[in-house]
Design an enzyme around this catalytic site. Structure first.
Site, short mmCIF file in Angstrom:
data_model
loop_
_atom_site.label_atom_id
_atom_site.label_comp_id
_atom_site.label_asym_id
_atom_site.label_seq_id
_atom_site.Cartn_x
_atom_site.Cartn_y
_atom_site.Cartn_z
N GLU A 287 0.82 -1.22 0.00
CA GLU A 287 0.00 0.00 0.00
C GLU A 287 0.85 1.26 0.00
O GLU A 287 0.41 2.31 -0.46
CB GLU A 287 -0.92 0.02 1.24
CG GLU A 287 -2.23 -0.69 1.01
CD GLU A 287 -3.26 -0.46 2.11
OE1 GLU A 287 -4.34 -1.05 2.02
OE2 GLU A 287 -2.99 0.28 3.08
N HIS A 308 8.36 -26.65 -1.69
CA HIS A 308 7.69 -27.76 -2.38
C HIS A 308 6.51 -27.26 -3.22
O HIS A 308 5.67 -28.05 -3.64
CB HIS A 308 7.22 -28.80 -1.35
CG HIS A 308 8.38 -29.40 -0.61
ND1 HIS A 308 8.90 -30.64 -0.91
CD2 HIS A 308 9.15 -28.91 0.39
CE1 HIS A 308 9.92 -30.89 -0.11
NE2 HIS A 308 10.10 -29.86 0.68
N LYS A 422 -14.15 -0.11 -3.78
CA LYS A 422 -15.27 0.26 -2.88
C LYS A 422 -16.34 1.01 -3.65
O LYS A 422 -17.52 0.73 -3.51
CB LYS A 422 -14.75 1.17 -1.75
CG LYS A 422 -13.89 0.46 -0.73
CD LYS A 422 -13.56 1.42 0.41
CE LYS A 422 -12.41 0.88 1.23
NZ LYS A 422 -11.86 1.87 2.14
O1 PA5 Z 1 -3.58 0.99 5.98
C1 PA5 Z 1 -4.72 1.40 5.85
O2 PA5 Z 1 -5.00 2.59 6.00
C2 PA5 Z 1 -5.84 0.45 5.53
O3 PA5 Z 1 -5.42 -0.84 5.39
C3 PA5 Z 1 -6.87 0.47 6.64
O4 PA5 Z 1 -6.26 0.07 7.82
C4 PA5 Z 1 -8.05 -0.44 6.30
O5 PA5 Z 1 -8.58 -0.09 5.07
C5 PA5 Z 1 -9.12 -0.35 7.37
O6 PA5 Z 1 -9.57 0.98 7.50
P1 PA5 Z 1 -10.37 1.43 8.78
O7 PA5 Z 1 -9.47 1.29 9.97
O8 PA5 Z 1 -10.73 2.86 8.53
O9 PA5 Z 1 -11.58 0.54 8.90
#
Ligand code: PA5
Length: 446
Positions: A287, A308, A422
């Site tokens: 990310e 394996h 989303k």
């Molecule tokens: O790193 C990030 O920002 C995301 O992975 C969030 O942690 C994830 O989308 C969950 O978001 P939230 O904590 O708002 O539910």
């Protein structure tokens, strides 16, 4: 130091000269980070978190963990992405991947929910919870993420049916935004105890906040020791000198290898307890770096298991990857290989040897084999699986990721790409305001 970078299996691919050549970019990136002048600079709370955390909340986390340990058989942690991976990684790495089944365990079983949209995953967990005392921790910075929000609805209803509204509120703990979010308001209105995801700490950098620390403490893990590991890493990696700073060196080497066409990094561990740590690491790097059509694709393997399966490809397939091997020097357990008078497998030459010795020998053999197969290998040597080492390693990766992202020229602290699915999902599900997108997607399906 709890961790050191061994570049023995890298020498043929990355020279000292190349590291020197990139060092100016590395120092610039490190300086941009520390002077808080780069993109995403409002998400740098994690840098000083090991020393600058809310002591009052830290004590409350420990107190809540004790209450939870006393009052339930099952503790359900509801969250997705950065809101669950770190906690799960810590519990499996420090305790065990079979933590829930450990004999004589005095702490609750811990399950993770709200990290998929699978009805089976949720239904199975509900069956496991039948007849058990339950507490839940809903973890969501935004408070509106679909997966955890749905699971929270389901578990809240279960708790309210079982214990009544008053009883349920003693068993629901919310970790969320300090004041802005809907979950905070809802929790306050309903009298749930709340913990904070600081505004300046993004989800994937939040394991050392209440997001990770509450579930980790419930598992009976010493969170002071985790913080101590992170504190020491923060000091050890503060010098802008690549020859003495393995964290900067790791960031440098990754970028050198990327520039040589190595687009995939495989985090390899010989310890199954590191599986979820690898998942946490994949989110952190994926990310943070994967944007603007740039980045190294983060992947992971557990060896020797995956020797394996994926071993063939790594040894012999297209040469697109490098490996970062997490070498845990000291195993948690000693297990000696028994002698077999029949010696049917012809392995009596190993009788009396510790299994960890064999595991490490497999690692060495693989390092040689993969190097011979033209796969560069970075080795990160970590002392053990203690709380301290875990905290140290987390900080190492977070810092390396941020510096690496800046070297690459991306903002390591946003995740614009996560929104695309989303929007489409909401449109297809008929959410108000998404009508135009719904029509467009439906016409594309024809
Ligand atoms: O790193 C990030 O920002 C995301 O992975 C969030 O942690 C994830 O989308 C969950 O978001 P939230 O904590 O708002 O539910």
């Amino acid at each position: 130091m709890a961790l050191s970078l061994n570049n023995k299996f890298l020498e043929a691919y990355v020279s000292e000269q190349e590291i020197n050549n990139i060092s100016k970019n590395v120092y610039d990136a490190f300086n941009t980070l520390n002077s808080r002048t780069g993109e995403g600079s409002n998400f740098l709370g994690w840098i000083d978190l090991p020393v600058k955390y809310d002591r009052e909340e830290f004590s409350r986390i420990k107190k809540a963990a004790e209450e939870i340990q006393r009052s339930c058989d099952i503790f359900v942690v509801i969250g997705i992405g950065g809101s669950y991976l770190g906690a799960r990684a810590a519990i499996e790495f420090i305790k065990s991947p079979v933590y829930n089944n450990l004999p004589n365990k005095k702490t609750p079983d811990i399950y993770f929910a709200g990290n998929s949209i699978s009805p089976s995953a949720l239904s199975d967990l509900l069956k496991i919870c039948e007849g058990k005392d339950i507490c839940i921790n809903v973890v969501s910075k935004s408070g509106t993420t679909t997966e955890p929000a749905v699971a929270f609805r389901v578990f809240r209803a279960l708790l309210e049916n079982k214990y009544g509204k008053e009883g349920a509120k003693e068993r629901i703990f919310a970790t969320t935004d300090k004041e802005k979010g809907t979950l905070k308001k809802f929790s306050d209105d309903n009298g749930y105890e709340t913990f904070v995801v600081p505004d300046d700490v993004g989800g994937r950098f939040s394991v050392l906040t209440a997001v990770g620390l509450l579930p980790i403490a419930v598992a009976g893990i010493d969170i002071d020791k985790i913080m101590k590991g992170a504190q020491d890493a923060r000091i050890d990696y503060s010098l802008p000198d690549i020859s003495k700073n393995d964290c900067l060196k790791y960031a440098a080497i990754r970028n050198i290898l990327l520039n040589k066409g190595k687009n995939v990094e495989i985090l390899a561990s010989y310890e199954p307890a590191a599986q979820m740590l690898c998942e946490w690491w994949k989110q952190l790097f994926g990310e943070s770096e994967g944007k603007d059509n740039k980045g190294i694709y983060p992947s992971s393997v557990i060896f020797s298991t995956d020797l394996h399966s994926l071993g063939q490809f790594i040894q012999d397939g297209s040469r697109i990857m490098f490996e970062t091997v997490l070498d845990i020097k000291k195993a948690n357990d000693e297990l000696l290989i028994p002698n077999d008078p029949l010696n049917i497998d012809k392995l009596n030459f190993l009788a009396g040897k510790d299994l960890d010795f064999v595991n490490h020998t497999a690692m060495l053999g693989t390092l040689f084999a993969h190097s011979d197969g033209n796969v560069p290998n970075i080795v990160l040597e970590l002392g053990d699986r203690s709380e301290y080492s875990f905290g140290y390693l987390i900080y190492f990766f977070e810092l390396a990721c941020a510096v690496s992202g800046y070297i690459l020229g991306v903002n390591p602290f946003n995740q614009p790409g996560v929104e695309s699915y989303k929007k489409n999902m909401f449109a297809l599900l008929g959410k108000e305001g998404y009508e135009e997108l719904k029509n467009e997607l439906e016409s594309r399906m024809k």
